[in-house]
Design a protein around this motif. Structure first.
Motif, PDB file in Angstrom:
ATOM      1  N   ARG A   1     -65.359  -0.675 -21.527  1.00 22.24           N
ATOM      2  CA  ARG A   1     -64.050  -0.536 -21.274  1.00 22.24           C
ATOM      3  C   ARG A   1     -63.748   1.106 -21.205  1.00 22.24           C
ATOM      4  O   ARG A   1     -62.951   1.439 -20.177  1.00 22.24           O
ATOM      5  CB  ARG A   1     -62.934  -0.940 -22.270  1.00 22.24           C
ATOM      6  N   THR A   2     -64.761   1.971 -21.690  1.00 22.29           N
ATOM      7  CA  THR A   2     -64.437   3.440 -21.335  1.00 22.29           C
ATOM      8  C   THR A   2     -64.793   3.852 -20.052  1.00 22.29           C
ATOM      9  O   THR A   2     -64.408   4.913 -19.603  1.00 22.29           O
ATOM     10  CB  THR A   2     -65.431   4.244 -22.223  1.00 22.29           C
ATOM     11  N   VAL A   3     -65.525   3.159 -19.520  1.00 24.59           N
ATOM     12  CA  VAL A   3     -65.718   3.317 -17.790  1.00 24.59           C
ATOM     13  C   VAL A   3     -64.546   3.459 -16.870  1.00 24.59           C
ATOM     14  O   VAL A   3     -64.405   4.450 -15.960  1.00 24.59           O
ATOM     15  CB  VAL A   3     -66.805   2.202 -17.294  1.00 24.59           C
ATOM     16  N   GLU A   4     -63.632   2.603 -17.359  1.00 25.23           N
ATOM     17  CA  GLU A   4     -62.227   3.034 -16.544  1.00 25.23           C
ATOM     18  C   GLU A   4     -61.631   4.143 -16.518  1.00 25.23           C
ATOM     19  O   GLU A   4     -61.057   4.502 -15.601  1.00 25.23           O
ATOM     20  CB  GLU A   4     -61.469   1.577 -17.080  1.00 25.23           C
ATOM     21  N   GLY A   5     -61.658   4.807 -17.504  1.00 25.85           N
ATOM     22  CA  GLY A   5     -61.172   6.349 -17.682  1.00 25.85           C
ATOM     23  C   GLY A   5     -62.218   7.305 -17.247  1.00 25.85           C
ATOM     24  O   GLY A   5     -61.830   8.497 -16.973  1.00 25.85           O
ATOM     25  N   LEU A   6     -63.526   7.017 -16.861  1.00 25.95           N
ATOM     26  CA  LEU A   6     -64.552   8.011 -16.438  1.00 25.95           C
ATOM     27  C   LEU A   6     -64.733   7.856 -15.053  1.00 25.95           C
ATOM     28  O   LEU A   6     -65.260   8.970 -14.365  1.00 25.95           O
ATOM     29  CB  LEU A   6     -65.674   8.058 -17.309  1.00 25.95           C
ATOM     30  N   ALA A   7     -64.669   6.853 -14.490  1.00 25.15           N
ATOM     31  CA  ALA A   7     -65.073   6.557 -13.315  1.00 25.15           C
ATOM     32  C   ALA A   7     -64.074   5.486 -12.239  1.00 25.15           C
ATOM     33  O   ALA A   7     -63.010   5.154 -12.813  1.00 25.15           O
ATOM     34  CB  ALA A   7     -66.498   5.549 -13.121  1.00 25.15           C
TER      35      ALA A   7
ATOM     36  N   LEU B   1     -75.875   3.709 -14.530  1.00 20.90           N
ATOM     37  CA  LEU B   1     -75.194   3.498 -13.412  1.00 20.90           C
ATOM     38  C   LEU B   1     -74.411   4.629 -13.200  1.00 20.90           C
ATOM     39  O   LEU B   1     -73.832   5.265 -13.985  1.00 20.90           O
ATOM     40  CB  LEU B   1     -74.018   2.287 -13.699  1.00 20.90           C
ATOM     41  N   VAL B   2     -74.968   5.171 -11.938  1.00 17.73           N
ATOM     42  CA  VAL B   2     -74.232   6.410 -11.400  1.00 17.73           C
ATOM     43  C   VAL B   2     -73.185   5.876 -10.770  1.00 17.73           C
ATOM     44  O   VAL B   2     -73.281   5.326  -9.793  1.00 17.73           O
ATOM     45  CB  VAL B   2     -75.207   7.143 -10.471  1.00 17.73           C
ATOM     46  N   LEU B   3     -71.810   6.368 -10.826  1.00 17.69           N
ATOM     47  CA  LEU B   3     -70.769   5.967 -10.336  1.00 17.69           C
ATOM     48  C   LEU B   3     -70.007   7.014  -9.669  1.00 17.69           C
ATOM     49  O   LEU B   3     -70.162   8.348 -10.335  1.00 17.69           O
ATOM     50  CB  LEU B   3     -69.835   5.284 -11.208  1.00 17.69           C
ATOM     51  N   ARG B   4     -68.994   6.916  -9.176  1.00 16.46           N
ATOM     52  CA  ARG B   4     -67.785   8.087  -8.766  1.00 16.46           C
ATOM     53  C   ARG B   4     -66.971   8.509  -9.809  1.00 16.46           C
ATOM     54  O   ARG B   4     -66.369   7.630 -10.355  1.00 16.46           O
ATOM     55  CB  ARG B   4     -66.845   7.510  -7.415  1.00 16.46           C
TER      56      ARG B   4
ATOM     57  N   THR C   1     -70.099  12.640  -9.085  1.00 16.45           N
ATOM     58  CA  THR C   1     -70.647  11.427  -9.600  1.00 16.45           C
ATOM     59  C   THR C   1     -70.612  11.370 -11.273  1.00 16.45           C
ATOM     60  O   THR C   1     -70.945  12.912 -11.781  1.00 16.45           O
ATOM     61  CB  THR C   1     -71.769  10.868  -9.035  1.00 16.45           C
ATOM     62  N   VAL C   2     -70.849  10.481 -11.822  1.00 21.94           N
ATOM     63  CA  VAL C   2     -71.241  10.404 -13.253  1.00 21.94           C
ATOM     64  C   VAL C   2     -72.227   9.304 -13.564  1.00 21.94           C
ATOM     65  O   VAL C   2     -72.276   8.315 -13.075  1.00 21.94           O
ATOM     66  CB  VAL C   2     -69.902  10.496 -14.104  1.00 21.94           C
ATOM     67  N   ALA C   3     -73.310   9.595 -14.336  1.00 21.00           N
ATOM     68  CA  ALA C   3     -74.248   8.499 -14.700  1.00 21.00           C
ATOM     69  C   ALA C   3     -73.936   7.889 -16.103  1.00 21.00           C
ATOM     70  O   ALA C   3     -73.595   8.849 -17.315  1.00 21.00           O
ATOM     71  CB  ALA C   3     -75.561   9.031 -14.711  1.00 21.00           C
ATOM     72  N   LEU C   4     -73.609   6.721 -16.336  1.00 26.13           N
ATOM     73  CA  LEU C   4     -72.931   6.214 -17.259  1.00 26.13           C
ATOM     74  C   LEU C   4     -73.832   5.032 -18.006  1.00 26.13           C
ATOM     75  O   LEU C   4     -74.642   4.420 -17.338  1.00 26.13           O
ATOM     76  CB  LEU C   4     -71.778   5.524 -17.290  1.00 26.13           C
ATOM     77  N   ARG C   5     -74.050   5.087 -19.551  1.00 27.16           N
ATOM     78  CA  ARG C   5     -74.713   4.124 -20.069  1.00 27.16           C
ATOM     79  C   ARG C   5     -74.389   3.734 -21.359  1.00 27.16           C
ATOM     80  O   ARG C   5     -73.587   4.550 -21.931  1.00 27.16           O
ATOM     81  CB  ARG C   5     -76.282   4.320 -20.333  1.00 27.16           C
ATOM     82  N   MET C   6     -74.221   2.532 -21.723  1.00 22.50           N
ATOM     83  CA  MET C   6     -74.110   2.157 -23.116  1.00 22.50           C
ATOM     84  C   MET C   6     -75.319   1.584 -23.815  1.00 22.50           C
ATOM     85  O   MET C   6     -75.940   0.674 -23.490  1.00 22.50           O
ATOM     86  CB  MET C   6     -73.047   0.905 -23.056  1.00 22.50           C
ATOM     87  N   PRO C   7     -75.571   2.501 -24.857  1.00 22.97           N
ATOM     88  CA  PRO C   7     -76.966   2.075 -25.538  1.00 22.97           C
ATOM     89  C   PRO C   7     -76.937   0.946 -26.467  1.00 22.97           C
ATOM     90  O   PRO C   7     -75.931   0.757 -27.021  1.00 22.97           O
ATOM     91  CB  PRO C   7     -77.240   3.493 -26.338  1.00 22.97           C
ATOM     92  N   ASP C   8     -78.075   0.298 -26.692  1.00 18.18           N
ATOM     93  CA  ASP C   8     -77.912  -0.671 -27.503  1.00 18.18           C
ATOM     94  C   ASP C   8     -78.749  -0.255 -28.938  1.00 18.18           C
ATOM     95  O   ASP C   8     -79.998  -0.544 -29.120  1.00 18.18           O
ATOM     96  CB  ASP C   8     -78.848  -2.010 -27.031  1.00 18.18           C
TER      97      ASP C   8
END
Length: 232
Positions: free
Chosen positions: A43-49, A70-73, A88-95
């Motif tokens: 859900r954090t992606v919504e505020g960053l991309a 994932l590289v997103l706008r 752009t910003v590269a985003l990841r959620m680590p396990d």
């Protein structure tokens, strides 16, 4: 330094401009190779991309948390400076339980592999200390990382995803989830790789004129208070 599900990482609050610059300097890495951002929850992606493609959301659903970046706008209103990101910003959620707990407390963090650029990524706390020394304020040691490979990186800024780097997640697994959506090969991808290919997947280098700064760990003692050995 913090553990992740792939290799050890070195990072800082993604919105702390000075701290992010120090991360790049510790790695002897230039602004042309901005670090990815780790998030505690999809859900954090919504505020960053912005303009997140449906195929990217499907990939998140299948592979997050996990070794997929994932590289997103990037959201243009954000006040941060990760380097030369070209919007752009590269985003990841680590396990990784420790990493996710830290991200839940700090928020999004700019995190890259814990090594000097051009050297193998650290899979133990000792390896990280040998390379980064006193350039890192706190070392969270949670034992050896067994994977040894960095994350797989996809460019998700276009109508079709593009492979930027092959890593711990296989291309076959990605294609299986994408179904009829075509995965562009590296030669077809126009976007620049946001995460430098350090470690086993390749060797990233930068010339002296490109460096943000230089923090040399050699000869500088690491304070005992910098170490945090985690127990389960």
């Amino acid at each position: 330094m913090l553990p992740t599900d792939t290799v050890y990482g070195v990072g800082a609050d993604a919105f702390d401009v000075v701290a992010v610059a120090m991360v790049l300097a510790a790695k002897h890495r230039g602004r042309e190779m901005p670090p990815p951002v780790l998030v505690p929850d999809p859900r954090t992606v919504e505020g960053l991309a912005v303009d997140v493609p449906m195929y990217a959301r499907i990939l998140m659903r299948h592979f997050w948390p996990g070794p997929l970046t994932l590289v997103l706008r990037a959201q243009p209103s954000l006040r941060w400076d990760l380097g030369e990101t070209n919007g752009t910003v590269a985003l990841r959620m680590p396990d990784d339980e420790v990493a996710l707990s830290l991200l839940a407390e700090v928020g999004p963090m700019a995190v890259t592999s814990a090594n000097v650029t051009g050297s193998p990524a650290a899979t133990t706390g000792t390896e990280a200390v040998e390379q980064l020394g006193a350039a890192v304020a706190v070392y969270l040691d949670d034992g050896p990382r067994t994977g040894g490979l960095p994350s797989t990186i996809l460019d998700c800024t276009g109508e079709e995803p593009g492979l930027l780097r092959t890593g711990a997640l296989s291309v076959e697994d990605v294609r299986a989830v994408l179904g009829t959506t075509r995965l562009r090969e590296p030669g077809e991808v126009d976007a620049e790789v946001e995460e430098a290919p350090d470690g086993p997947a390749g060797q990233g280098t930068a010339g002296p004129a490109d460096l943000v700064g230089s923090v040399s760990p050699s000869g500088v003692a690491v304070p005992a208070t910098a170490f945090r050995t985690l127990s389960r």
